[in-house]
Design a protein around this motif. Structure first.
Motif, PDB file in Angstrom:
ATOM      1  N   LYS A   2       1.252   0.192   7.162  1.00 50.69           N
ATOM      2  CA  LYS A   2       0.330  -1.420   6.428  1.00 50.69           C
ATOM      3  C   LYS A   2      -0.321  -1.007   5.260  1.00 50.69           C
ATOM      4  O   LYS A   2       0.080  -1.583   4.767  1.00 50.69           O
ATOM      5  CB  LYS A   2       0.419  -1.648   7.453  1.00 50.69           C
ATOM      6  CG  LYS A   2      -0.623  -3.393   7.557  1.00 50.69           C
ATOM      7  CD  LYS A   2      -0.462  -3.611   8.914  1.00 50.69           C
ATOM      8  CE  LYS A   2      -0.790  -5.383   8.463  1.00 50.69           C
ATOM      9  NZ  LYS A   2      -2.216  -6.376   9.251  1.00 50.69           N
ATOM     10  N   GLN A   3      -1.114  -0.446   5.703  1.00 51.22           N
ATOM     11  CA  GLN A   3      -2.297   0.322   4.290  1.00 51.22           C
ATOM     12  C   GLN A   3      -0.904   1.031   3.105  1.00 51.22           C
ATOM     13  O   GLN A   3      -1.614   0.083   1.502  1.00 51.22           O
ATOM     14  CB  GLN A   3      -3.121   0.762   4.255  1.00 51.22           C
ATOM     15  CG  GLN A   3      -3.427   0.823   5.825  1.00 51.22           C
ATOM     16  CD  GLN A   3      -4.825  -0.081   5.320  1.00 51.22           C
ATOM     17  OE1 GLN A   3      -5.271  -0.671   4.680  1.00 51.22           O
ATOM     18  NE2 GLN A   3      -5.162  -0.250   6.385  1.00 51.22           N
ATOM     19  N   PHE A  23       0.560  -2.408   1.521  1.00 47.26           N
ATOM     20  CA  PHE A  23      -0.085  -3.575   1.220  1.00 47.26           C
ATOM     21  C   PHE A  23      -1.672  -2.907   0.637  1.00 47.26           C
ATOM     22  O   PHE A  23      -2.561  -3.129   0.954  1.00 47.26           O
ATOM     23  CB  PHE A  23      -0.353  -4.775   2.104  1.00 47.26           C
ATOM     24  CG  PHE A  23       1.349  -5.988   2.350  1.00 47.26           C
ATOM     25  CD1 PHE A  23       0.810  -6.504   1.633  1.00 47.26           C
ATOM     26  CD2 PHE A  23       1.205  -5.354   3.850  1.00 47.26           C
ATOM     27  CE1 PHE A  23       2.281  -7.368   2.131  1.00 47.26           C
ATOM     28  CE2 PHE A  23       2.625  -5.932   3.643  1.00 47.26           C
ATOM     29  CZ  PHE A  23       2.891  -6.981   3.199  1.00 47.26           C
ATOM     30  N   ALA A  79      -5.175  -2.380  -1.685  1.00 47.16           N
ATOM     31  CA  ALA A  79      -6.379  -3.121  -2.228  1.00 47.16           C
ATOM     32  C   ALA A  79      -5.633  -3.558  -3.292  1.00 47.16           C
ATOM     33  O   ALA A  79      -5.137  -2.317  -4.365  1.00 47.16           O
ATOM     34  CB  ALA A  79      -7.703  -2.193  -2.050  1.00 47.16           C
ATOM     35  N   THR A  89      -0.300  -6.947  -2.146  1.00 49.24           N
ATOM     36  CA  THR A  89      -1.298  -6.177  -1.843  1.00 49.24           C
ATOM     37  C   THR A  89      -2.500  -6.996  -0.473  1.00 49.24           C
ATOM     38  O   THR A  89      -1.746  -7.356  -0.257  1.00 49.24           O
ATOM     39  CB  THR A  89      -2.188  -7.188  -3.377  1.00 49.24           C
ATOM     40  OG1 THR A  89      -3.675  -6.428  -3.420  1.00 49.24           O
ATOM     41  CG2 THR A  89      -2.350  -8.618  -3.159  1.00 49.24           C
ATOM     42  N   LYS A  90      -3.171  -6.710  -0.862  1.00 50.54           N
ATOM     43  CA  LYS A  90      -4.434  -7.040   0.693  1.00 50.54           C
ATOM     44  C   LYS A  90      -5.350  -7.839  -0.434  1.00 50.54           C
ATOM     45  O   LYS A  90      -6.829  -6.693  -1.279  1.00 50.54           O
ATOM     46  CB  LYS A  90      -4.847  -6.494   1.523  1.00 50.54           C
ATOM     47  CG  LYS A  90      -5.537  -5.774   2.084  1.00 50.54           C
ATOM     48  CD  LYS A  90      -6.168  -5.123   3.381  1.00 50.54           C
ATOM     49  CE  LYS A  90      -6.675  -5.954   4.432  1.00 50.54           C
ATOM     50  NZ  LYS A  90      -7.523  -4.756   5.286  1.00 50.54           N
ATOM     51  N   HIS A 118      -6.770 -11.002   3.823  1.00 55.23           N
ATOM     52  CA  HIS A 118      -5.860  -9.996   4.610  1.00 55.23           C
ATOM     53  C   HIS A 118      -4.556 -10.430   3.340  1.00 55.23           C
ATOM     54  O   HIS A 118      -4.943 -10.107   2.787  1.00 55.23           O
ATOM     55  CB  HIS A 118      -5.505 -10.678   5.644  1.00 55.23           C
ATOM     56  CG  HIS A 118      -5.094 -12.010   5.544  1.00 55.23           C
ATOM     57  ND1 HIS A 118      -3.943 -12.673   5.024  1.00 55.23           N
ATOM     58  CD2 HIS A 118      -5.353 -13.450   6.218  1.00 55.23           C
ATOM     59  CE1 HIS A 118      -3.360 -14.056   5.013  1.00 55.23           C
ATOM     60  NE2 HIS A 118      -4.432 -14.549   5.923  1.00 55.23           N
ATOM     61  N   GLU A 119      -3.000  -9.750   4.034  1.00 50.38           N
ATOM     62  CA  GLU A 119      -2.427  -9.321   3.292  1.00 50.38           C
ATOM     63  C   GLU A 119      -1.833 -10.233   2.681  1.00 50.38           C
ATOM     64  O   GLU A 119      -1.556 -11.473   3.692  1.00 50.38           O
ATOM     65  CB  GLU A 119      -1.436  -8.221   4.193  1.00 50.38           C
ATOM     66  CG  GLU A 119      -2.220  -6.791   4.090  1.00 50.38           C
ATOM     67  CD  GLU A 119      -2.684  -7.116   5.644  1.00 50.38           C
ATOM     68  OE1 GLU A 119      -2.731  -8.052   5.925  1.00 50.38           O
ATOM     69  OE2 GLU A 119      -3.432  -5.766   6.117  1.00 50.38           O
TER      70      GLU A 119
END
Length: 502
Positions: free
Chosen positions: A7-8, A11, A13, A65-66, A71-72
């Protein structure tokens, strides 16, 4: 790789994406960026899509992106090279949150116009000073200034037609446009443009309400920003239906529920059993729809019985909670002083009655009796309610400088978050307020409870001087006897006047 790491990576930063974009080779003339870099290395996904304005092919770009402290999200942008049409949109990448969110920001200077706004398609934006509302529409990633520019652009389109067909609406909208344009302060003069940052603006408030909880309004530096406030709330049935979380009720089911017999409350509080909930009918003061009010008697240890009353309208979302004392009038008043030195003290239960005043001398805060009504919550919850009331109402007071309110709300936010110690004082002439002791029944070293005799002025303000609790039966009987004698006398006079012999 764990799902969380996937997930990171999916999405990243927004700052990581910006750094990654800087490392990519620049586009060359006549060559698309997709040909100069591998698709794997590009943070943007590009898709050809039909332009709804000219019917030619345009390019839609998607960015996953986040946003920090949020959140995403999926940011989408479309541009047509043939006609120049363009638009952008943002969609949440997560699920609908358990609670709705309300963000409130006070805009006092031009720096505040740069705050970012993530507006989902289910959110509503209100600027109460200008009586301006943006209803739920497409998602958008912008700033406060960008929001005002879009509003000016959209409202200006039909102004010429409105001036002919509906002059009243034209004038109201024009007043809003003039104020927005004054805040934006666009000019072609370079000298005026350089001094634009120092030019004052009209202070106003932005309130972002999203029942889905997928919107965001940026704070400055940290969440203790005194101009910024955030709170969550439970959605109403109507909001859940609008979000598609539950099915709407048919008219037959609604009428059936409205016709259900409701248990009547007991007339005397003494007859109520503890923890038993009584329900009685009423109507919503906001939308006039029939609703139920629930009442319950609760026994607070080392204090007395109190009545909790709760009203919740599932139609419009109106809520009201109230606390009433269930005991006799105390002979003395009570003053409770608590030294809050630890964040755990913020979780103490507190009952503030309608007749109780609340004071925090470290920040010069004084709430007179009657403010906020009766409340049964925690110390942190009570201070949060005070902050919300002051940030919405007191900020709009033009008789005092905004800087004073900013400093005051900043101090209030620090103490309610437990960042520095403070003293909390409850002064209740009727002794109907309560603050939980962590050492009960032993004395609490951080709490002082003082009983005092009420003054004549306090008794008079509470209406106690006019109350007669003893001997009122004899006075009532004497009053009734005098009334009967007067009626008998009037009756005799009428008979004498009607007698022909007289």
């Amino acid at each position: 790789m764990s799902p969380e790491n996937d997930k990171q990576d999916f999405f990243p930063a927004i700052g990581t994406l910006a750094d990654k974009t800087d490392l990519l080779p620049e586009e060359t003339d006549g060559q698309n960026a997709t040909e100069t870099a591998d698709d794997v290395d590009r943070p943007l996904e590009e898709i050809e899509s039909l332009c709804m304005s000219c019917g030619q092919q345009g390019i839609t770009r998607m960015l996953l992106t986040k946003i920090p402290f949020f959140h995403e999200v999926i940011v989408m942008s479309f541009r047509c090279g043939s006609c120049g049409d363009s638009n952008n949109e943002i969609q949440p990448a997560g699920a609908v949150k358990d609670q709705g969110t309300i963000y409130t920001v006070r805009i006092l200077n031009r720096e505040d116009l740069n705050r970012q706004i993530v507006k989902s398609e289910t959110s509503e934006i209100v600027i109460p000073e200008f009586e301006f509302t943006i209803p739920p529409h497409r998602g958008q990633l912008t700033t406060v200034e960008g929001l005002l520019r879009d509003a000016v652009k959209d409202l200006s389109v039909s102004q010429l037609l409105r001036s002919i067909q509906d002059p009243a609406s034209y004038q109201k909208i024009q007043n809003i446009l003039d104020k927005f344009q004054e805040i934006i302060a666009d000019t072609d003069d370079e000298d005026e443009e350089e001094g634009k940052e120092d030019k004052p603006i009209i202070p106003f408030t932005i309130r972002l309400d999203d029942p889905a909880g997928n919107s965001f309004l940026e704070f400055h530096e940290s969440m203790s920003d005194p101009k910024w406030n955030f709170r969550q709330y439970n959605r109403s049935q109507q909001q859940n239906v609008a979000l598609g979380l539950i099915a709407p009720e048919s008219p037959g089911e609604a009428n059936k529920q409205a016709s259900v017999s409701i248990k009547e409350p007991l007339a005397l509080v003494d007859e109520m059993e503890a923890e038993e909930v009584f329900i009685f009918p009423g109507s919503c003061p906001s939308c006039r729809i029939p609703l139920e009010t629930r009442m319950k008697k609760v026994t607070i240890p080392y204090f007395k019985d109190v009545l909790l009353m709760s009203t919740n309208c599932e139609s419009c979302g109106y809520r009201d909670n109230e606390v009433k004392s269930g005991g006799n009038i105390s002979e003395k008043g009570k003053k409770i002083t608590l030294k809050v030195e630890d964040p755990d003290d913020l979780s103490r239960d507190i009952l503030k009655s309608e007749t109780c005043g609340l004071y925090v001398p470290e920040i010069d805060m004084a709430l007179q009796p009657g403010t906020l009504g009766g409340r049964f919550t925690t110390v942190e919850g009570l201070l949060e309610q005070v902050f919300e009331e002051l940030s919405e109402k007191v900020f709009s007071d033009s008789t005092t400088g905004d800087d004073a309110f900013v400093r005051f709300l900043g101090n209030l936010k620090e103490i309610k978050s437990g960042e520095k110690p403070f003293t909390l004082i409850l002064d209740d002439p009727l002794a109907n307020s309560y603050l939980q002791s962590l050492y009960a029944p032993d004395p609490d070293p951080n709490m002082i409870i003082e009983l005092y005799d009420r003054t004549y002025e306090q008794d008079d303000e509470l209406g106690l001087n006019d109350m007669k609790l003893e001997g009122y039966e004899e006075e009532h009987a004497a009053e009734m006897k005098r009334s009967d004698l007067a009626e008998e006398k009037d009756s005799k006079e009428i008979n004498i006047n009607n007698d022909p012999s007289h």
